[in-house]
Design a protein around this motif. Structure first.
Motif, short mmCIF file in Angstrom:
data_model
loop_
_atom_site.label_atom_id
_atom_site.label_comp_id
_atom_site.label_asym_id
_atom_site.label_seq_id
_atom_site.Cartn_x
_atom_site.Cartn_y
_atom_site.Cartn_z
N ASN A 361 -2.61 9.46 2.06
CA ASN A 361 -3.51 9.79 0.95
C ASN A 361 -4.91 9.21 1.16
O ASN A 361 -5.56 8.71 0.24
CB ASN A 361 -2.92 9.36 -0.40
CG ASN A 361 -1.99 10.41 -0.97
OD1 ASN A 361 -1.86 11.51 -0.42
ND2 ASN A 361 -1.33 10.10 -2.08
N SER A 382 -4.00 -11.16 -7.17
CA SER A 382 -5.46 -11.05 -7.08
C SER A 382 -5.95 -11.47 -5.69
O SER A 382 -5.60 -12.54 -5.19
CB SER A 382 -6.12 -11.94 -8.14
OG SER A 382 -7.53 -11.87 -8.04
N TYR A 385 -3.64 -7.67 -3.01
CA TYR A 385 -3.50 -6.22 -3.03
C TYR A 385 -3.94 -5.68 -4.38
O TYR A 385 -4.06 -6.41 -5.36
CB TYR A 385 -2.05 -5.79 -2.73
CG TYR A 385 -1.03 -6.22 -3.77
CD1 TYR A 385 -0.83 -5.49 -4.96
CD2 TYR A 385 -0.24 -7.36 -3.58
CE1 TYR A 385 0.10 -5.88 -5.90
CE2 TYR A 385 0.69 -7.75 -4.52
CZ TYR A 385 0.85 -7.01 -5.69
OH TYR A 385 1.78 -7.40 -6.63
N THR A 386 -4.19 -4.38 -4.42
CA THR A 386 -4.43 -3.67 -5.68
C THR A 386 -3.33 -2.63 -5.87
O THR A 386 -2.66 -2.23 -4.90
CB THR A 386 -5.81 -2.99 -5.69
OG1 THR A 386 -5.88 -2.03 -4.62
CG2 THR A 386 -6.91 -4.02 -5.50
N THR A 387 -3.15 -2.18 -7.09
CA THR A 387 -2.04 -1.27 -7.41
C THR A 387 -2.52 0.16 -7.63
O THR A 387 -1.90 0.93 -8.37
CB THR A 387 -1.29 -1.76 -8.66
OG1 THR A 387 -2.21 -1.84 -9.76
CG2 THR A 387 -0.67 -3.13 -8.41
N ASP A 388 -3.59 0.55 -6.97
CA ASP A 388 -4.18 1.87 -7.22
C ASP A 388 -3.98 2.85 -6.07
O ASP A 388 -4.79 3.75 -5.87
CB ASP A 388 -5.68 1.73 -7.54
CG ASP A 388 -6.47 0.97 -6.48
OD1 ASP A 388 -5.82 0.28 -5.64
OD2 ASP A 388 -7.70 1.06 -6.47
N PHE A 389 -2.88 2.67 -5.29
CA PHE A 389 -2.59 3.72 -4.31
C PHE A 389 -2.33 5.02 -5.07
O PHE A 389 -1.51 5.06 -5.97
CB PHE A 389 -1.39 3.36 -3.44
CG PHE A 389 -1.10 4.41 -2.39
CD1 PHE A 389 -1.71 4.34 -1.15
CD2 PHE A 389 -0.25 5.47 -2.66
CE1 PHE A 389 -1.47 5.32 -0.20
CE2 PHE A 389 0.00 6.45 -1.72
CZ PHE A 389 -0.62 6.38 -0.48
N PRO A 390 -3.01 6.11 -4.70
CA PRO A 390 -2.95 7.34 -5.50
C PRO A 390 -1.59 8.04 -5.40
O PRO A 390 -0.98 8.10 -4.33
CB PRO A 390 -4.07 8.20 -4.93
CG PRO A 390 -4.31 7.67 -3.55
CD PRO A 390 -3.99 6.21 -3.60
N GLN A 391 -1.15 8.60 -6.53
CA GLN A 391 0.11 9.33 -6.60
C GLN A 391 0.02 10.68 -5.91
O GLN A 391 1.02 11.20 -5.42
CB GLN A 391 0.52 9.49 -8.07
CG GLN A 391 1.90 10.09 -8.29
CD GLN A 391 2.29 10.07 -9.76
OE1 GLN A 391 1.63 9.42 -10.58
NE2 GLN A 391 3.34 10.80 -10.11
N PRO A 394 -6.20 12.27 -2.99
CA PRO A 394 -7.48 12.20 -3.72
C PRO A 394 -8.44 13.32 -3.35
O PRO A 394 -9.34 13.64 -4.13
CB PRO A 394 -8.04 10.83 -3.32
CG PRO A 394 -7.40 10.53 -2.01
CD PRO A 394 -6.05 11.15 -2.04
N LYS A 414 -3.62 -1.26 -0.70
CA LYS A 414 -3.30 -0.63 -1.98
C LYS A 414 -1.81 -0.33 -2.01
O LYS A 414 -1.28 0.28 -1.08
CB LYS A 414 -4.12 0.65 -2.17
CG LYS A 414 -5.63 0.44 -2.19
CD LYS A 414 -6.37 1.76 -2.32
CE LYS A 414 -7.88 1.57 -2.27
NZ LYS A 414 -8.39 0.88 -3.48
N HIS A 416 1.77 0.96 -4.42
CA HIS A 416 2.15 1.82 -5.55
C HIS A 416 3.36 1.19 -6.21
O HIS A 416 4.35 0.87 -5.53
CB HIS A 416 2.46 3.24 -5.09
CG HIS A 416 2.53 4.23 -6.22
ND1 HIS A 416 1.41 4.86 -6.71
CD2 HIS A 416 3.57 4.67 -6.96
CE1 HIS A 416 1.76 5.66 -7.70
NE2 HIS A 416 3.07 5.56 -7.88
#
Length: 536
Positions: A361, A382, A385-391, A394, A414, A416
């Motif tokens: 993605n 913090s 990692y961030t939790t915004d890997f796209p479903q 994009p 990122k 999920h």
């Protein structure tokens, strides 16, 4: 884990081994066994061990990928893997999961069933070797005559793929077809005449899907990735990197020797491959002859044969796949050209005037400098990692048509997040960015049902073609070049699970994500507390 000097193809070099063995020791357990393995690192770089295909039910801490579930075991240190084999039997394997160390650090992991004794069995590990080979009882692999880590470092510095291997291997040996040096480097497997034998196959190759066959013998496929399939006969099997397979062969009453052979399959003729053929000898009875006739393997680019083979693979268990889904993900699987950084030299940007990359993605995965699982468990995500890997992708485009302008994937860590108990459907969509090629995708912590696949771009109307009755269950599956694959599974194993391409070059340049499955409500649905983990 220690260094050892070995010779292949008349060249001697030092490789990393386990207990001085190459391939490494075969681990054999029974269903429901508790497994305790202490790993002491006497090599010169950090390492971790992944138990490929083992569910690690509630014990994600011991799954093994560096910087996902643990930090590497540093030189001079030890770590104990401690897990129970739950609800599994069959052929799996273990390998290093840090850098490219799995080139020589791997072995079979056999789970014996508690009932129904098996026929006489032999393990064969297929591999590739640039002095880098694979084999179990039948282990295909690769070999590089140069130092693999140094080769990868050099390629990374130039932003390009590494060299192809110098040879393919069976049980760590290249076989008869590499000139005068190779005749003594040939594996032999002896079996009894007039009997049925179980061959356990593992493709430990770093970079290639493989054809494998035995001259004058039919292979009956009965299991893939430690899950039973409806038996079928074939002259040649197709086995992707990371996959394991059980086949039966029946020997005749005559004593004799037969060549076993493995060669590469590629869905992308424009990409250079190791076009050599590895061989080994099957000795029936007390034969010690050197046979001359190879099995009739398909050509390197015979996609029609591969498609026909995959169409025959159906699950033995019927009616087990989730018929309803709670969550769908559509994930593009791509190679990319990453823009050359403004301060970088031309020497470091030799891949189409940029750097080789890969993405899911359009996110090119970057390892953090600590364990994602530990950060999740302690609530200290913090900066990790961030939790915004796209479903969903994009950027929507004609994924398998003429490639658009370079999408220049975004590099990042990122993940999920998935709620415990979610009935998941994942569509893996190949693209033609850089080149259309197949990708062997491996999901840690789960088996999944392969309910559909096809060429071109996936759309929701194709769900009506899914096999929801007897699809095969795998932990590693090929996404076809210029096509898509549909998976379903039940997310009932809490932890941080790596989902990545099992071509190590693609993995090393970003073709992976981490799925975090949250704890459930009941204690039996939650991660066990962590042991003392290796420090970063």
């Amino acid at each position: 884990v220690e260094n050892k000097t070995i010779t292949r193809l008349c060249r001697t070099r030092t490789i990393v081994t386990v207990n001085g063995e190459f391939p490494g020791p075969q681990i054999e357990v029974d269903e429901e066994d508790r497994v305790i393995i202490e790993v002491t690192n006497k090599a010169s770089s950090g390492i971790s061990i992944h138990w490929h295909g083992v569910y690690q039910k509630r014990t994600c801490w011991f799954d093994g990928p560096s910087y996902v579930t643990q930090c590497p075991i540093q030189p001079g240190n030890s770590f104990t893997y401690n897990f129970t084999v739950v609800g599994q039997r069959g052929t799996l394997w273990w390998h290093a999961h840090a850098g490219w160390l799995r080139a020589t650090v791997y072995g079979a992991f056999i789970i014996q069933p508690s009932s129904n004794p098996l026929p006489e069995e032999h393990t064969i590990i297929l591999g590739m070797s640039n002095f880098f080979a694979y084999f179990l009882h039948d282990f295909p692999g690769q070999w590089w005559n140069s130092d693999v880590s140094a080769m990868v470092d050099e390629a990374t510095a130039a932003g390009v793929p590494p060299n192809i291997s110098d040879a393919l291997t069976i049980n760590g040996l290249p076989g008869l077809l590499y000139g005068g040096c190779s005749e003594s480097d040939t594996a032999r497997v002896r079996v009894a005449e007039s009997n049925t034998h179980l061959l356990r196959l593992v493709n430990a190759a770093m970079q290639i899907e493989m054809f494998f066959g035995i001259a004058n013998h039919t292979l009956e496929v009965i299991e893939i990735d430690a899950s039973y399939v409806k038996p079928f006969n074939t002259s040649t099997v197709v086995i992707g990197p990371g996959q394991s397979m059980n086949v039966l062969i029946t020997t005749g009453s005559d004593v004799g020797s037969y060549l076993m052979a493995a060669r590469a399959y590629s869905a992308a003729p424009s990409i250079p491959i190791d076009n050599t053929t590895s061989s080994a000898i099957l000795e029936v009875g007390d034969s010690s002859d050197v046979p001359a006739d190879l099995p009739d393997l398909p050509g390197h680019f015979d996609t029609a044969f591969v498609t026909e083979f995959e169409d025959k693979v159906l699950g033995l268990v019927e009616g087990a796949v989730p018929t309803e889904i709670d969550k769908e993900m559509v994930i593009t699987v791509s190679m990319n050209v990453l823009d050359c950084p403004p301060d970088a030299s031309e020497e470091s940007c030799q891949f189409f005037e940029g750097r080789a990359g890969a993405s899911m993605n359009n996110i090119s995965y970057v390892h953090p400098n600590t364990s994602i699982l530990e950060a999740f468990y302690t609530g200290a995500s913090s900066g990790v990692y961030t939790t915004d890997f796209p479903q969903y992708p994009p950027v929507v485009f004609d994924y398998t048509g003429p490639p658009p302008a370079n999408l220049n994937a975004v590099r990042g860590t990122k993940v999920h997040v998935v709620e415990y108990g979610t009935r998941m459907q994942v569509i893996l969509q190949g693209t033609s960015l850089v080149v259309a090629e197949s990708h062997p995708m491996h999901l840690h912590g789960f088996d999944f049902f392969v309910v559909g696949r096809g060429l071109g771009n996936y759309n929701s109307s194709l769900a009506s073609t899914f096999n929801l009755w007897d699809p095969p269950k795998h932990n590693t599956v090929q996404v076809p070049a210029g096509g898509w694959t549909a998976l379903r599974f039940l997310a009932t194993n809490p932890g941080a699970w790596y989902f990545h391409c099992h071509l190590d070059f693609h993995l090393s340049v970003g073709l992976g994500i981490v799925l975090i499955v949250e704890n459930g409500d009941e204690p039996s649905e939650q991660l066990v507390p962590p042991p003392v983990m290796p420090a970063c």
